[in-house]
Scaffold this motif. Structure first.
Motif, PDB file in Angstrom:
ATOM      1  N   LEU A 122       0.725  -1.390   0.149  1.00  0.00           N
ATOM      2  CA  LEU A 122       0.071   0.199   0.132  1.00  0.00           C
ATOM      3  C   LEU A 122       0.613   1.541   0.058  1.00  0.00           C
ATOM      4  O   LEU A 122       0.486   2.523   0.025  1.00  0.00           O
ATOM      5  CB  LEU A 122      -0.637  -0.146   1.188  1.00  0.00           C
ATOM      6  CG  LEU A 122      -2.283  -0.875   1.363  1.00  0.00           C
ATOM      7  CD1 LEU A 122      -3.227  -0.487   2.630  1.00  0.00           C
ATOM      8  CD2 LEU A 122      -3.046  -0.013  -0.224  1.00  0.00           C
ATOM      9  N   ILE A 123       2.188   0.912  -0.115  1.00  0.00           N
ATOM     10  CA  ILE A 123       3.008   2.157   0.562  1.00  0.00           C
ATOM     11  C   ILE A 123       2.823   3.051  -0.627  1.00  0.00           C
ATOM     12  O   ILE A 123       3.444   4.775  -0.594  1.00  0.00           O
ATOM     13  CB  ILE A 123       4.565   2.160   0.584  1.00  0.00           C
ATOM     14  CG1 ILE A 123       5.174   1.143  -0.423  1.00  0.00           C
ATOM     15  CG2 ILE A 123       3.930   0.965   1.923  1.00  0.00           C
ATOM     16  CD1 ILE A 123       6.096   0.945   0.194  1.00  0.00           C
ATOM     17  N   HIS A 124       3.057   3.152  -2.279  1.00  0.00           N
ATOM     18  CA  HIS A 124       3.502   3.252  -3.059  1.00  0.00           C
ATOM     19  C   HIS A 124       1.442   4.179  -4.237  1.00  0.00           C
ATOM     20  O   HIS A 124       1.419   4.704  -4.289  1.00  0.00           O
ATOM     21  CB  HIS A 124       3.616   2.712  -4.224  1.00  0.00           C
ATOM     22  CG  HIS A 124       4.807   2.722  -4.179  1.00  0.00           C
ATOM     23  ND1 HIS A 124       5.663   2.827  -4.231  1.00  0.00           N
ATOM     24  CD2 HIS A 124       5.507   1.097  -4.104  1.00  0.00           C
ATOM     25  CE1 HIS A 124       7.112   2.464  -4.243  1.00  0.00           C
ATOM     26  NE2 HIS A 124       6.754   1.264  -4.086  1.00  0.00           N
ATOM     27  N   ILE A 125       0.703   4.041  -2.846  1.00  0.00           N
ATOM     28  CA  ILE A 125      -0.982   4.600  -3.551  1.00  0.00           C
ATOM     29  C   ILE A 125      -1.143   5.875  -2.619  1.00  0.00           C
ATOM     30  O   ILE A 125      -0.933   6.545  -1.791  1.00  0.00           O
ATOM     31  CB  ILE A 125      -1.972   3.594  -2.976  1.00  0.00           C
ATOM     32  CG1 ILE A 125      -1.522   2.246  -3.241  1.00  0.00           C
ATOM     33  CG2 ILE A 125      -3.161   4.034  -3.003  1.00  0.00           C
ATOM     34  CD1 ILE A 125      -1.616   1.927  -4.563  1.00  0.00           C
ATOM     35  N   PRO A 126      -1.323   6.172  -3.370  1.00  0.00           N
ATOM     36  CA  PRO A 126      -1.775   7.875  -3.080  1.00  0.00           C
ATOM     37  C   PRO A 126      -3.093   8.216  -2.231  1.00  0.00           C
ATOM     38  O   PRO A 126      -3.770   7.034  -2.254  1.00  0.00           O
ATOM     39  CB  PRO A 126      -1.857   8.477  -4.235  1.00  0.00           C
ATOM     40  CG  PRO A 126      -1.409   8.428  -5.459  1.00  0.00           C
ATOM     41  CD  PRO A 126      -1.477   6.804  -5.446  1.00  0.00           C
ATOM     42  N   PRO A 127      -2.333   8.775  -0.625  1.00  0.00           N
ATOM     43  CA  PRO A 127      -2.829   8.190   0.651  1.00  0.00           C
ATOM     44  C   PRO A 127      -4.852   8.734   0.240  1.00  0.00           C
ATOM     45  O   PRO A 127      -5.693   7.492   1.277  1.00  0.00           O
ATOM     46  CB  PRO A 127      -2.499   9.646   1.712  1.00  0.00           C
ATOM     47  CG  PRO A 127      -1.105   9.554   1.194  1.00  0.00           C
ATOM     48  CD  PRO A 127      -1.102   9.864  -0.471  1.00  0.00           C
ATOM     49  N   ARG A 128      -5.357   9.519  -1.128  1.00  0.00           N
ATOM     50  CA  ARG A 128      -6.994   9.550  -0.620  1.00  0.00           C
ATOM     51  C   ARG A 128      -7.616   8.780  -1.214  1.00  0.00           C
ATOM     52  O   ARG A 128      -9.273   7.824  -1.378  1.00  0.00           O
ATOM     53  CB  ARG A 128      -6.930  10.781  -1.202  1.00  0.00           C
ATOM     54  CG  ARG A 128      -6.210  11.349  -3.325  1.00  0.00           C
ATOM     55  CD  ARG A 128      -7.298  11.934  -3.473  1.00  0.00           C
ATOM     56  NE  ARG A 128      -6.695  12.088  -5.126  1.00  0.00           N
ATOM     57  CZ  ARG A 128      -6.366  13.312  -5.349  1.00  0.00           C
ATOM     58  NH1 ARG A 128      -4.757  13.576  -4.335  1.00  0.00           N
ATOM     59  NH2 ARG A 128      -5.308  13.072  -6.174  1.00  0.00           N
ATOM     60  N   GLY A 157       3.978  11.215  12.783  1.00  0.00           N
ATOM     61  CA  GLY A 157       3.885  12.375  12.673  1.00  0.00           C
ATOM     62  C   GLY A 157       2.194  11.991  11.160  1.00  0.00           C
ATOM     63  O   GLY A 157       1.000  10.826  11.151  1.00  0.00           O
ATOM     64  N   PRO A 158       1.825  13.231  10.670  1.00  0.00           N
ATOM     65  CA  PRO A 158       1.175  13.099   9.089  1.00  0.00           C
ATOM     66  C   PRO A 158       1.632  11.996   8.447  1.00  0.00           C
ATOM     67  O   PRO A 158       2.428  11.288   8.479  1.00  0.00           O
ATOM     68  CB  PRO A 158       1.034  14.745   8.866  1.00  0.00           C
ATOM     69  CG  PRO A 158       2.764  15.221   8.917  1.00  0.00           C
ATOM     70  CD  PRO A 158       2.283  14.762  10.102  1.00  0.00           C
ATOM     71  N   ARG A 171       5.039   7.459   3.618  1.00  0.00           N
ATOM     72  CA  ARG A 171       4.477   6.827   5.075  1.00  0.00           C
ATOM     73  C   ARG A 171       3.412   6.953   6.014  1.00  0.00           C
ATOM     74  O   ARG A 171       3.448   8.206   6.467  1.00  0.00           O
ATOM     75  CB  ARG A 171       5.483   6.515   6.114  1.00  0.00           C
ATOM     76  CG  ARG A 171       7.303   6.603   5.313  1.00  0.00           C
ATOM     77  CD  ARG A 171       8.148   7.892   6.373  1.00  0.00           C
ATOM     78  NE  ARG A 171       8.577   8.015   7.676  1.00  0.00           N
ATOM     79  CZ  ARG A 171       9.389   8.747   8.401  1.00  0.00           C
ATOM     80  NH1 ARG A 171       9.720   9.555   6.949  1.00  0.00           N
ATOM     81  NH2 ARG A 171       8.812   9.023   9.525  1.00  0.00           N
ATOM     82  N   TRP A 172       2.821   6.299   6.799  1.00  0.00           N
ATOM     83  CA  TRP A 172       1.348   6.451   7.411  1.00  0.00           C
ATOM     84  C   TRP A 172       1.834   6.380   9.021  1.00  0.00           C
ATOM     85  O   TRP A 172       2.815   5.539   9.555  1.00  0.00           O
ATOM     86  CB  TRP A 172       0.889   5.394   7.376  1.00  0.00           C
ATOM     87  CG  TRP A 172      -0.125   5.636   5.754  1.00  0.00           C
ATOM     88  CD1 TRP A 172       0.533   5.130   4.217  1.00  0.00           C
ATOM     89  CD2 TRP A 172      -1.012   5.769   5.729  1.00  0.00           C
ATOM     90  NE1 TRP A 172      -0.599   5.363   3.688  1.00  0.00           N
ATOM     91  CE2 TRP A 172      -1.369   6.191   4.136  1.00  0.00           C
ATOM     92  CE3 TRP A 172      -2.289   6.506   6.149  1.00  0.00           C
ATOM     93  CZ2 TRP A 172      -2.721   6.582   3.551  1.00  0.00           C
ATOM     94  CZ3 TRP A 172      -3.675   7.084   5.641  1.00  0.00           C
ATOM     95  CH2 TRP A 172      -3.635   7.208   4.468  1.00  0.00           C
TER      96      TRP A 172
END
Length: 212
Positions: A122-128, A157-158, A171-172
């Motif tokens: 999932l790391i390469h998926i744009p957050p939205r 952090g964000p 990073r999440w």
């Protein structure tokens, strides 16, 4: 081209370009990572206990983690955007099934799976876009099925992009990703956050969840 198509194409092309080197570097990626292996083992035990069906390794790369799941007694198959990665996985593990595909549009019926592994995919998926991926994971899981997410953690952090060696990644914060998963229909079973080892830049987050 729409953004979803654009980032998927960019990611697939980037991994195609480095697939052979990547497969060689990460062939034994779980060696020396006892905490990471413990999360995978817990996931596998829970799936075996529920007896609820096959497991999909989504973003399977060259197939080494899928092979570990097979060795833990799971009926596993892999899906990845990169055709070259899939070719390498098929060559390395001819006893397993590997398909080219996207994690947000799986060619599977509702409730088909007993488990989903997303190991740094999932790391390469744009957050939205991430909620739509989590919704797809929930769609293909049977009630009571389990999902394990592994990702780079954002130090509290964000959500923040970083210069991943292959292509842009994110990073999440562990709590934020857990909240999104809850909204998608998952209840948390457990989590693990570990500090970076020598040669690693970031903390690693792991979320183990159950489809409700």
């Amino acid at each position: 081209m729409s953004e979803p198509s654009s980032y998927l194409t960019t990611t697939a092309d980037a991994y195609d370009a480095v697939a052979v080197l990547y497969a060689d570097l990460f062939r034994d990626s779980l060696a020396g990572l006892p905490l990471d292996r413990s999360m995978i083992a817990a996931f596998a035990e829970l799936v075996r206990t529920t007896g609820s069906g096959r497991v999909a390794d989504l973003g399977c790369g060259p197939g080494n983690v899928a092979a570990s799941l097979r060795d833990l007694g799971l009926d596993v198959f892999g899906v990845d955007l990169s055709p070259v990665m899939i070719d390498l996985a098929r060559e390395a593990y001819p006893d397993l099934r590997f398909d080219v595909g996207s994690m947000d549009a799986l060619d599977l019926p509702d409730g088909e799976l007993g488990g989903v592994l997303s190991w740094y995919s999932l790391i390469h998926i744009p957050p939205r876009e991430v909620p739509s991926y989590l919704a797809e994971f929930r769609r293909v899981l049977a009630p009571g099925g389990h999902v394990l997410l592994a990702f780079f953690e954002s130090e509290g952090g964000p959500v923040v992009p970083f210069d991943h060696k292959v292509t842009t990644a994110y990073r999440w914060p562990l709590d934020e990703l857990a909240e999104l998963a809850a909204k998608a229909g998952f209840s948390e079973v457990g989590r693990m956050l570990r500090e970076p080892l020598e040669g690693e830049r970031f903390r690693r987050g792991h979320l183990l969840m159950r489809a409700v």
